[in-house]
Design an enzyme around this catalytic site. Structure first.
Site, short mmCIF file in Angstrom:
data_model
loop_
_atom_site.label_atom_id
_atom_site.label_comp_id
_atom_site.label_asym_id
_atom_site.label_seq_id
_atom_site.Cartn_x
_atom_site.Cartn_y
_atom_site.Cartn_z
N SER A 1 43.44 41.66 39.59
CA SER A 1 42.87 42.93 39.15
C SER A 1 42.62 43.00 37.66
CB SER A 1 43.78 44.10 39.58
OG SER A 1 43.12 45.33 39.46
N PRO A 2 42.02 41.95 37.05
CA PRO A 2 41.75 42.02 35.61
C PRO A 2 40.74 43.09 35.23
CG PRO A 2 40.64 40.13 36.60
CD PRO A 2 41.56 40.69 37.64
N SER B 1 54.74 36.20 43.30
CA SER B 1 53.77 37.26 43.00
C SER B 1 54.48 38.60 42.94
CB SER B 1 52.67 37.30 44.08
OG SER B 1 51.76 38.36 43.84
N LYS C 1 31.54 51.33 36.10
CA LYS C 1 30.67 51.90 37.14
C LYS C 1 31.13 53.27 37.63
CE LYS C 1 32.88 49.39 40.99
NZ LYS C 1 32.63 48.34 42.02
N TYR D 1 45.72 38.28 54.22
CA TYR D 1 44.37 38.81 53.98
C TYR D 1 43.57 38.76 55.28
CZ TYR D 1 45.48 38.16 48.99
OH TYR D 1 46.06 38.20 47.74
N ASP E 1 42.23 31.16 45.46
CA ASP E 1 43.47 31.84 45.87
C ASP E 1 43.23 32.71 47.10
OD1 ASP E 1 46.33 32.93 45.03
OD2 ASP E 1 45.09 34.66 45.54
N GLN F 1 52.09 35.82 39.99
CA GLN F 1 50.78 36.45 40.16
C GLN F 1 50.95 37.96 40.15
OE1 GLN F 1 47.38 36.65 43.56
NE2 GLN F 1 48.02 34.58 43.00
N ARG G 1 35.02 50.31 45.83
CA ARG G 1 36.37 50.37 46.42
C ARG G 1 36.89 51.80 46.48
NH1 ARG G 1 39.44 44.81 44.34
NH2 ARG G 1 38.14 43.43 45.62
#
Length: 333
Positions: free
Chosen positions: A206-207, A152, A216, A54, A49, A177, A228
């Site tokens: 974003s699962p 989406s 983390k 992007y 995907d 989505q 991130r």
């Protein structure tokens, strides 16, 4: 790897979809990006995907290069249209017929393919009549440039309206989505029931909640370098999860994951794949070894008891307000 039908169509996708948002063409060098794609292929991933927006079209180019030499019929390639691209002029955005027709041609050229398996409306466009958008999508399908249509981050009402027009036009709108994970469950009250009724399924992004569900980010500790949350361009995507209560709850999930021989990330991915109406979970990677770890969640069946244990830990921390499942009220120029 296991495979699931997308919506009520005959198309099957891998339970894990490799996505290159925020990585290819921006945060990750092209050579490493190609290595990540090849690692996904080796792990059995067949569904990839991307989107024209992007890295302002560069991510599509990188993915296209990485998939060169692969048997096209053995892959499912997904991309999207809506957000501003190129010089971001007055017609370089939205879901107008002009933008859709120009965008599909650009995406195919960059991806190095004659067609995409799924062409998705990246957001709902309030500035363009839905009839115009769906007619353009129908023409893209009839021209053989896309096999199926998806959306989406559309809400239930928008999905119903788009699906009805798709049926009238004789094309298949088979997927949505949305963002979806243990902490962000806004599609559950309205989008999931509507989708189940219409034969539309979810490819969820974003699962692992932008990395928060990997564990983390520790309560009271600085954000890990390179994460991130520590990256200026992507910090706003993760900030809604970064409070002490959520971070503490995530650490309380660790015994549940360990009981099943899973990492926290694998538990999070297995959780979304165990939810109703989900066909595939989107995962990205900045290093090839991350792929093998995430793909290990495919095929994991979590029991009702395990799902209940997760709910007991997360409790009221999960966001469930369906009004947050919505596209921007105005076209983004």
């Amino acid at each position: 790897m296991e495979f699931r039908h997308l919506g009520n169509s005959g198309l099957k996708v891998s339970e894990i979809t490799y996505g290159n948002w925020l990585t290819h063409g921006s945060q990750v060098e092209n050579e490493v990006a190609v290595q990540c794609v090849h690692a996904a292929l080796e792990a059995g991933v067949t569904t990839f995907d991307t989107a024209d927006v992007y890295a302002n079209t560069v991510a599509e180019e990188v993915l296209g290069d990485a998939l060169k030499g692969q048997r096209r019929e053995s892959l499912e390639i997904l991309t999207k249209v809506y957000f501003p691209t190129g010089p971001k002029g007055h017609n370089d955005t939205g879901l107008s017929r002009k933008h859709i027709m120009e965008s599909i041609n650009g995406s195919l050229r960059r991806l190095g393919t004659d067609y995409v398996d799924l062409y998705q409306a990246h957001r709902f466009d309030f500035a363009t009549p839905l009839e115009e958008t769906m007619q353009a999508f129908a023409d893209v399908v009839r021209q053989g440039k896309a096999l199926y249509i998806g959306v989406s981050e559309w809400n239930a009402e928008q999905i119903r309206a788009g699906h009805a027009l798709a049926e009238e036009l004789g094309i298949q709108l088979i997927s949505n989505q949305p963002q979806y994970n243990m902490l962000w469950r806004v599609i559950e009250p309205e989008v999931i029931p509507a989708s189940e009724e219409l034969g539309v399924s979810q490819i969820v992004w974003s699962p692992i909640a932008q990395g928060v569900l990997t564990g983390k980010y520790l309560p009271g500790q600085p954000y890990p370098a390179g994460s991130r949350a520590a990256h200026e361009e992507s910090a706003h995507f993760v900030e809604k999860y970064l409070n002490e209560e959520i971070l503490t709850a995530v650490q309380r999930l660790r015994p549940i994951a360990e009981e099943h021989g899973l990492t926290l990330a694998q538990l999070a991915i297995a959780w979304v794949l165990s939810r109703p109406n989900v066909a595939s979970a989107l995962v990205g990677a900045s290093r090839p070894e991350q792929i093998a770890s995430n793909v290990a969640a495919a095929g994991v069946k979590l029991s009702e008891e395990t799902m209940a244990a997760v709910d007991a830990v997360i409790g009221g921390l999960a966001q469930t307000d369906p009004s947050l499942t919505a596209s921007p009220p105005e076209r983004l120029a």
